[in-house]
Design an enzyme around this catalytic site. Sequence first.
Site, short mmCIF file in Angstrom:
data_model
loop_
_atom_site.label_atom_id
_atom_site.label_comp_id
_atom_site.label_asym_id
_atom_site.label_seq_id
_atom_site.Cartn_x
_atom_site.Cartn_y
_atom_site.Cartn_z
NE ARG A 77 5.88 1.28 0.94
CZ ARG A 77 6.24 1.43 2.21
NH1 ARG A 77 6.04 0.43 3.07
NH2 ARG A 77 6.78 2.55 2.65
CE LYS A 109 3.30 -2.85 6.84
NZ LYS A 109 2.03 -2.56 6.13
#
Length: 281
Positions: free
Chosen positions: A260, A225
């Site tokens: 995740r 991210k």
Amino acid sequence: MSARWQTTRFTIDLSRPKVMGIVNITPDSFSDGGVYSGSLKNTLAHAEKLLHDGADILDIGGESTRPNADYVSPEIEWQRVQPVLAELAQWNVPISLDTRRAAIMRLALEQGYVDIINDVQALEDEGAMELVAQSSAGVCLMHMQGLPENMQNNPVYQDVVDEVARYLSERVRLCEQAGIALNRITLDVGFGFGKTLAHNIALMQHLPQLSTSYALPLLVGVSRKRMIGEMIEREIPAERVAGSVAAALFAIQHGAKIVRVHDVRETVDAVKVWQHLSAKN
């Protein structure tokens, strides 16, 4: 805190960290958009590789929820995920469906395709909570300020840790009221979903406070991210692997039960080394 996550077909043991592998069936996901969505064969090959690399759960998504993502109709989302879910449901592995739409949840649950609903809107879509309550699926409730199309415009909090914890606690209360047992619920604080880098760091540093008063397991998703890119000054998501693995380990050390990730093999290896070095003689 429960050491088990009850899902449709599986009781997932959370006494050791679990790795959820990401299978994006979208042309515009921020990290791997289009790479694995060109054909069913490619998508299944990617899913198989993630399992070979050590994934404990597969998370399937047909709508990108990156900042400023394009609108995807429910019909298109279902067309993307349905053939993949139909095949993976036969693989005897926990399958998570990453969707925020009750209509997609209903179709997948009715077909018996999924074990887990992973919802970035914490079952806020009309009818979503009732659907999950009527099923036996596990669920991950995530916090998001705003919507994907505007969430990163100017996220503001008075106290991000307190506000996220209060939101998640309220969603859990409503889920329990609707009939969803607590052992079916995990929580995700929503890194990057309506948060600045400072907000994300504060949440990561205070993870133990974010399991809420219900003391539910935390799922953390920071893989590749922007927050990782900002910390290590890497613009290209594929160059954020090492930083993502470091963040996953930090999250596990601070209480996360599931991470995740895109890079399953690297994360699994790092967790194994950390476990060996952390073991007491």
